[in-house]
Write an enzyme that holds these catalytic residues in place. Sequence first.
Site: not given
Length: 242
Positions: A193, A9
Amino acid sequence: MDVKLIALDMDGTLLTKDETISELNRKRIAEALANDVRVVLCTGRWYESCLSYAQLLQLDSYLITCNGGEIQTVDNNLIERHLLQPERVRMMWELCNWLDVNTWMVSTDNLWQEEGATDFSKHDWLKFGCDSLDTDKLNHIISELSHYDDLELTNSLPTNIEVNPKGVSKASALERVCHELGITMQHVLAMGDSLNDMKMIQAAGIGVAVGNAQKAIRQAADYVTDTNEQDGVGKAIETFVL
């Protein structure tokens, strides 16, 4: 675990708050590449907004963008694309506009912020997003959109909602990339996250949450590394790959 692919990510994970990649993260990614480990950016961003980072890191395989809505190679070869129905995008934009909630929409030809399209049917829509500090408004939107079984809802921050076609996720896109490369998800190290990273963290052989991740992601992960501001990606690569 024999890691053959690292899925990263970007915002809140690979990137610092000023949208840069730390020296240690760059170094560890370069070392992983030198050891024949693929590195794939797996992001909610659209293709054009992450290509320069892939080039900076000298990545040469795939980019997973729009939360899995598109898979492309770094040289712009389209592998897979999933589109929202234009009438759904129009409906979501009108709902958010009525609630006075910020919106953004990604089509294959444009990034739309706040303003809606003159004719939604003339565009191919990859992702819809909205954000607000008013949790009551966000909860109302989630409640309304939950009635549509063709939509996949997630977030990239606690203050936003992101929408893709049903079944589209970073995990489903990673499975396609693994198929292309002739490996399985058991050989994937995935880091993130936020809730749009949940499925890939759960599906990967090793799921890693950065220290600043949302609580649900930290709980679901196999391992919690340092924060995005403290070289969390590079430190996880040190632990599991090098």
